[in-house]
Write a protein that holds these residues in place. Structure first.
Motif, PDB file in Angstrom:
ATOM      1  N   ASP A  98       0.668  -1.400  -0.224  1.00 25.57           N
ATOM      2  CA  ASP A  98      -0.338  -0.882   0.201  1.00 25.57           C
ATOM      3  C   ASP A  98       0.588   1.194   0.072  1.00 25.57           C
ATOM      4  OD1 ASP A  98      -2.735   1.433   0.484  1.00 25.57           O
ATOM      5  OD2 ASP A  98      -1.171   2.062   2.062  1.00 25.57           O
ATOM      6  N   ASP A  99       2.313   0.966   0.656  1.00 23.52           N
ATOM      7  CA  ASP A  99       2.806   2.194   0.289  1.00 23.52           C
ATOM      8  C   ASP A  99       4.061   2.765  -0.783  1.00 23.52           C
ATOM      9  OD1 ASP A  99       2.016   3.152   3.038  1.00 23.52           O
ATOM     10  OD2 ASP A  99       3.650   1.738   4.547  1.00 23.52           O
ATOM     11  N   ASP A 104       0.015   4.444  -2.155  1.00 19.38           N
ATOM     12  CA  ASP A 104      -0.899   5.419  -1.823  1.00 19.38           C
ATOM     13  C   ASP A 104       0.896   6.668  -2.004  1.00 19.38           C
ATOM     14  OD1 ASP A 104      -2.578   4.178  -1.827  1.00 19.38           O
ATOM     15  OD2 ASP A 104      -3.012   4.256   0.487  1.00 19.38           O
ATOM     16  N   ARG A 109       5.671   4.911   8.163  1.00 16.63           N
ATOM     17  CA  ARG A 109       4.537   3.639   8.863  1.00 16.63           C
ATOM     18  C   ARG A 109       5.029   3.345  10.028  1.00 16.63           C
ATOM     19  NH1 ARG A 109      -0.649   1.994   6.861  1.00 16.63           N
ATOM     20  NH2 ARG A 109       0.142   2.464   4.628  1.00 16.63           N
TER      21      ARG A 109
HETATM   22 MG    MG Z   1      -1.970   4.032   2.597  1.00 19.76          MG
END
Ligand code: MG
Ligand code: IPE
Ligand code: IPE
Ligand code: MG
Ligand code: MG
Length: 309
Positions: A98-99, A104, A109
């Protein structure tokens, strides 16, 4: 003593103590899993895997899995936390990917640099990919040690993989990315949130219940509880993204910058909060209706909507 505790519920301190003990058991299980998995892949990917899995987090999915198992009469033991850890392995991979810049594009995180910022994109993609079959095999192995028969173990692993797959988390992540810059409707957004985040949370409860050999009515009620808190969880994630600092969250708020459709962009803050509360109430009602007595799960439903990170 809060009004809730006085009314027979679990107070904040009791929940905090419970969470601390559960998280300690989960962390130990995650170390066992990573020690088994990391040496089987190239060194750089193994380092990325350790970073992505062992860098903190609330560990909510494994805690829910273990809590469902014990609410259904099962006894806490190492193999239970190994089974529960399989959910966190999938969750950790979902965050690592996701990162990535193609998703994104996040640099922070859990208060640390994201896995690809620390170990590079290639290692992060590979480590994430290795975690998927790794989690499935870990869950099957843990079921064996928990004394779950082969057929039921296959069901338990199936619940995990379906939730992780195209009908669940991965599919939800596609819809999320394709929705950037568009205004999704209420139903589309509800479906997106239920898939990208709700599915794995619902699976956490269902896996615990099935592994404990709970009757069907309990499995279904715990899955319903999980579906409701799963939706509530992502609504609150949207609310926190819109209201909290990077320092509090340990990650950079970014939904507005990415023009994501969120419960806040669609419904506004106040209504988003109300809808999350409603889902937490629905979750608790599912337990009550099935006659499941699980004060910790009631407290965890409140925790999901009252958390600040
Ligand atoms: Mg995200
Ligand atoms: C963040 O999940 C991503 C979502 C699915 C909303 P968590 O809020 O559970 O993240 P950690 O594991 O506690 O860091
Ligand atoms: C992520 O949703 C859901 C996943 C399946 C990882 P977000 O993209 O909103 O999660 P955060 O806010 O980065 O943790
Ligand atoms: Mg995302
Ligand atoms: Mg978010």
């Amino acid at each position: 003593v809060s009004a809730h505790a006085a009314a027979g519920g679990v107070g904040a301190e009791t929940l905090a103590t419970y969470l601390e003990s559960q998280r300690a058991a989960v962390e130990a299980a995650l170390v066992r899993a990573v020690d088994a998995l990391a040496p089987t892949i190239p060194r750089d990917a193994g380092d990325g895997l350790r970073h992505g899995v062992l860098s903190g987090g609330k560990r909510l999915r494994p805690v829910l899995c273990a809590s469902a198992y014990t609410a259904c009469g099962g006894a806490a033991q190492d193999a239970l936390y190994d089974l529960a850890a399989s959910l966190e392995l999938i969750h950790a991979y979902s965050l690592m990917h996701d990162d990535l810049p193609c998703m994104d594009d996040a640099e922070l995180r859990r208060g640390l640099p994201t896995t690809h910022r620390e170990h590079g994109e290639a290692a992060t993609v590979r480590a994430g990919a290795a975690l998927i079959p790794g989690a499935a095999l870990w869950a099957l192995d843990a079921c064996g040690r928990l004394g779950v028969g082969a057929e039921r173990a296959r069901e338990v692993a199936g619940v995990l993989l379906r939730a992780a797959g195209a009908g669940g988390m991965v599919g939800g992540q596609w819809v999320d990315l394709e929705g950037e810059g568009k205004s999704l409707g209420a139903e589309e957004l509800d479906d997106l949130h239920r898939r990208k985040t709700g599915a794995l949370l619902a699976a956490s409860l269902e896996m615990g219940a099935r592994a404990a050999g709970a009757p069907r009515s309990f499995v279904e009620a715990l899955r319903d509880y999980g579906r409701s808190i799963g939706l509530a969880f992502q609504i609150v994630d949207d609310v926190l993204d819109a209201t909290q600092s990077a320092e509090t969250l340990g990650k950079n708020p970014s939904d507005a910058a990415h023009a994501k459709s969120t419960y806040v962009s669609l419904h506004g803050l106040e209504e988003a909060r109300r809808l999350a509360d409603l889902e937490a109430d629905r979750a608790v009602a599912a337990l009550t209706e099935a006659g499941i007595e699980a004060p910790m799960l009631v407290a965890l439903a409140r925790f999901v909507v009252e958390r600040d990170r």
